[in-house]
Write a protein that holds these residues in place. Structure first.
Motif, PDB file in Angstrom:
ATOM      1  N   ALA A  39       0.839  -1.200   0.000  1.00  0.00           N
ATOM      2  CA  ALA A  39       0.000   0.000   0.000  1.00  0.00           C
ATOM      3  C   ALA A  39       0.872   1.249   0.000  1.00  0.00           C
ATOM      4  O   ALA A  39       2.015   1.230   0.455  1.00  0.00           O
ATOM      5  N   LYS A  40       0.311   2.334  -0.496  1.00  0.00           N
ATOM      6  CA  LYS A  40       1.025   3.609  -0.542  1.00  0.00           C
ATOM      7  C   LYS A  40       1.305   4.095   0.877  1.00  0.00           C
ATOM      8  O   LYS A  40       0.424   4.074   1.722  1.00  0.00           O
ATOM      9  N   PRO A  41       2.556   4.516   1.149  1.00  0.00           N
ATOM     10  CA  PRO A  41       2.876   4.999   2.498  1.00  0.00           C
ATOM     11  C   PRO A  41       2.046   6.232   2.880  1.00  0.00           C
ATOM     12  O   PRO A  41       1.683   7.025   2.019  1.00  0.00           O
ATOM     13  N   GLU A  42       1.765   6.357   4.166  1.00  0.00           N
ATOM     14  CA  GLU A  42       1.036   7.505   4.712  1.00  0.00           C
ATOM     15  C   GLU A  42       2.001   8.341   5.535  1.00  0.00           C
ATOM     16  O   GLU A  42       2.539   7.860   6.528  1.00  0.00           O
ATOM     17  N   MET A  43       2.211   9.582   5.117  1.00  0.00           N
ATOM     18  CA  MET A  43       3.155  10.451   5.820  1.00  0.00           C
ATOM     19  C   MET A  43       2.413  11.501   6.641  1.00  0.00           C
ATOM     20  O   MET A  43       1.411  12.055   6.195  1.00  0.00           O
ATOM     21  N   THR A  44       2.937  11.772   7.842  1.00  0.00           N
ATOM     22  CA  THR A  44       2.444  12.872   8.663  1.00  0.00           C
ATOM     23  C   THR A  44       3.657  13.697   9.090  1.00  0.00           C
ATOM     24  O   THR A  44       4.771  13.173   9.177  1.00  0.00           O
ATOM     25  N   VAL A  45       3.415  14.971   9.329  1.00  0.00           N
ATOM     26  CA  VAL A  45       4.508  15.875   9.681  1.00  0.00           C
ATOM     27  C   VAL A  45       4.158  16.591  10.977  1.00  0.00           C
ATOM     28  O   VAL A  45       3.027  17.020  11.178  1.00  0.00           O
ATOM     29  N   SER A  46       5.159  16.720  11.859  1.00  0.00           N
ATOM     30  CA  SER A  46       4.951  17.447  13.106  1.00  0.00           C
ATOM     31  C   SER A  46       6.154  18.344  13.377  1.00  0.00           C
ATOM     32  O   SER A  46       7.237  18.129  12.837  1.00  0.00           O
ATOM     33  N   ASN A  93       6.407   8.078   8.969  1.00  0.00           N
ATOM     34  CA  ASN A  93       5.851   7.122   8.024  1.00  0.00           C
ATOM     35  C   ASN A  93       5.125   6.059   8.839  1.00  0.00           C
ATOM     36  O   ASN A  93       5.759   5.253   9.514  1.00  0.00           O
ATOM     37  N   GLY A  94       3.806   6.074   8.791  1.00  0.00           N
ATOM     38  CA  GLY A  94       3.004   5.138   9.576  1.00  0.00           C
ATOM     39  C   GLY A  94       2.646   3.869   8.828  1.00  0.00           C
ATOM     40  O   GLY A  94       1.670   3.218   9.165  1.00  0.00           O
ATOM     41  N   SER A  95       3.431   3.497   7.819  1.00  0.00           N
ATOM     42  CA  SER A  95       3.105   2.310   7.035  1.00  0.00           C
ATOM     43  C   SER A  95       4.260   1.315   7.057  1.00  0.00           C
ATOM     44  O   SER A  95       5.350   1.617   7.531  1.00  0.00           O
ATOM     45  N   LYS A  96       4.011   0.151   6.487  1.00  0.00           N
ATOM     46  CA  LYS A  96       5.031  -0.897   6.418  1.00  0.00           C
ATOM     47  C   LYS A  96       5.895  -0.752   5.173  1.00  0.00           C
ATOM     48  O   LYS A  96       6.715  -1.617   4.887  1.00  0.00           O
ATOM     49  N   THR A  97       5.712   0.351   4.431  1.00  0.00           N
ATOM     50  CA  THR A  97       6.457   0.577   3.199  1.00  0.00           C
ATOM     51  C   THR A  97       7.412   1.751   3.364  1.00  0.00           C
ATOM     52  O   THR A  97       6.978   2.865   3.667  1.00  0.00           O
ATOM     53  N   ALA A  98       8.687   1.508   3.174  1.00  0.00           N
ATOM     54  CA  ALA A  98       9.676   2.592   3.234  1.00  0.00           C
ATOM     55  C   ALA A  98       9.457   3.536   2.046  1.00  0.00           C
ATOM     56  O   ALA A  98       8.913   3.146   1.012  1.00  0.00           O
ATOM     57  N   ASP A  99       9.880   4.778   2.192  1.00  0.00           N
ATOM     58  CA  ASP A  99       9.705   5.765   1.130  1.00  0.00           C
ATOM     59  C   ASP A  99      10.905   6.703   1.146  1.00  0.00           C
ATOM     60  O   ASP A  99      11.826   6.544   1.957  1.00  0.00           O
ATOM     61  N   LYS A 100      10.884   7.679   0.257  1.00  0.00           N
ATOM     62  CA  LYS A 100      11.955   8.674   0.185  1.00  0.00           C
ATOM     63  C   LYS A 100      11.353  10.055  -0.010  1.00  0.00           C
ATOM     64  O   LYS A 100      10.428  10.215  -0.801  1.00  0.00           O
ATOM     65  N   LEU A 101      11.895  11.034   0.702  1.00  0.00           N
ATOM     66  CA  LEU A 101      11.588  12.437   0.439  1.00  0.00           C
ATOM     67  C   LEU A 101      12.426  12.805  -0.771  1.00  0.00           C
ATOM     68  O   LEU A 101      13.654  12.700  -0.743  1.00  0.00           O
ATOM     69  N   VAL A 102      11.763  13.211  -1.861  1.00  0.00           N
ATOM     70  CA  VAL A 102      12.489  13.479  -3.106  1.00  0.00           C
ATOM     71  C   VAL A 102      12.435  14.936  -3.546  1.00  0.00           C
ATOM     72  O   VAL A 102      13.141  15.324  -4.473  1.00  0.00           O
ATOM     73  N   ASP A 149      15.805   8.940   2.942  1.00  0.00           N
ATOM     74  CA  ASP A 149      14.959   7.809   3.311  1.00  0.00           C
ATOM     75  C   ASP A 149      14.007   8.170   4.444  1.00  0.00           C
ATOM     76  O   ASP A 149      14.385   8.853   5.391  1.00  0.00           O
ATOM     77  N   VAL A 150      12.773   7.684   4.308  1.00  0.00           N
ATOM     78  CA  VAL A 150      11.786   7.745   5.385  1.00  0.00           C
ATOM     79  C   VAL A 150      11.425   6.281   5.656  1.00  0.00           C
ATOM     80  O   VAL A 150      10.667   5.677   4.907  1.00  0.00           O
ATOM     81  N   PRO A 151      12.020   5.687   6.693  1.00  0.00           N
ATOM     82  CA  PRO A 151      11.856   4.241   6.910  1.00  0.00           C
ATOM     83  C   PRO A 151      10.415   3.832   7.211  1.00  0.00           C
ATOM     84  O   PRO A 151       9.623   4.621   7.729  1.00  0.00           O
ATOM     85  N   ALA A 152      10.111   2.593   6.892  1.00  0.00           N
ATOM     86  CA  ALA A 152       8.797   2.029   7.216  1.00  0.00           C
ATOM     87  C   ALA A 152       8.593   2.079   8.728  1.00  0.00           C
ATOM     88  O   ALA A 152       9.516   1.786   9.490  1.00  0.00           O
ATOM     89  N   ASN A 153       7.408   2.504   9.146  1.00  0.00           N
ATOM     90  CA  ASN A 153       7.077   2.632  10.575  1.00  0.00           C
ATOM     91  C   ASN A 153       8.146   3.412  11.331  1.00  0.00           C
ATOM     92  O   ASN A 153       8.448   3.117  12.488  1.00  0.00           O
ATOM     93  N   GLY A 154       8.717   4.411  10.671  1.00  0.00           N
ATOM     94  CA  GLY A 154       9.774   5.202  11.297  1.00  0.00           C
ATOM     95  C   GLY A 154       9.612   6.670  10.967  1.00  0.00           C
ATOM     96  O   GLY A 154       8.553   7.108  10.527  1.00  0.00           O
ATOM     97  N   GLU A 155      10.694   7.426  11.170  1.00  0.00           N
ATOM     98  CA  GLU A 155      10.615   8.850  10.912  1.00  0.00           C
ATOM     99  C   GLU A 155      11.932   9.394  10.385  1.00  0.00           C
ATOM    100  O   GLU A 155      12.995   8.804  10.591  1.00  0.00           O
ATOM    101  N   LEU A 156      11.817  10.513   9.713  1.00  0.00           N
ATOM    102  CA  LEU A 156      12.954  11.275   9.230  1.00  0.00           C
ATOM    103  C   LEU A 156      12.960  12.577  10.015  1.00  0.00           C
ATOM    104  O   LEU A 156      11.992  13.340   9.955  1.00  0.00           O
ATOM    105  N   ASN A 157      14.021  12.802  10.787  1.00  0.00           N
ATOM    106  CA  ASN A 157      14.132  14.029  11.582  1.00  0.00           C
ATOM    107  C   ASN A 157      14.943  15.057  10.804  1.00  0.00           C
ATOM    108  O   ASN A 157      16.115  14.817  10.516  1.00  0.00           O
TER     109      ASN A 157
END
Length: 165
Positions: free
Chosen positions: A39-46, A67-76, A103-111
């Protein structure tokens, strides 16, 4: 002759049915292949903010992208009405350098934080003041774009020390 016609029609119907069945199965195979994709990753920002820029030459932006999903993504990429030139930067060995993606890891965050990875605005169209907001749109490799309003903070503001204020 009647028998021959019947056989020809039966053979034609069998061939047509076989082609239709093989066509259907290949369609369903390709359909299930795309459904098995993640599934497409869901990103939230705080915590998004920009320290008040000193001049109109450049400014930084900081936030936490989750990134609240099981799919890793990238800020491009990042866009904003404030500048036509936004860059993604990382800091390594106390040197800032532009990168194409982070990289924005699956179930993780990019600070994105002071002294580390961040967004750089180059050539500002105006100089925002403390209390104003700056809109940015974050673009990802897989996830839908996310619009974020950054609070313009004092130049000395640091999110890590925000409880002390």
């Amino acid at each position: 002759m009647n028998r021959r016609t019947t056989r020809t029609i039966a053979a034609a119907l069998s061939l047509t049915a076989a082609l239709a069945i093989s066509g259907c199965s290949s369609d369903s195979d390709s359909g299930s292949g795309s459904k098995s994709g993640a599934a497409k990753p869901e990103m939230t920002v705080s915590g998004g903010y920009m320290p008040e820029p000193v001049n109109d030459k450049m400014a930084g932006a900081f936030m936490v992208i989750k990134n609240g999903s099981k799919t890793a993504d990238k800020l491009v990429g990042v866009t904003s009405p404030l500048s036509d030139d936004l860059q993604i930067h990382e800091t390594k060995d106390q040197k800032m350098q532009q990168v194409q993606a982070m990289d924005v890891p699956a179930n993780g965050e990019l600070n994105l934080e002071r002294g580390g990875s961040h967004v750089m605005f180059m050539g500002l169209k105006n100089t925002p003041k403390v209390g104003e907001k700056v809109t940015v749109e974050l673009r990802f490799e897989k996830a839908d774009p996310v619009k974020v309003e950054l609070d313009v903070k004092e130049r000395t503001y640091n999110a890590k020390n925000s409880n002390a204020h």
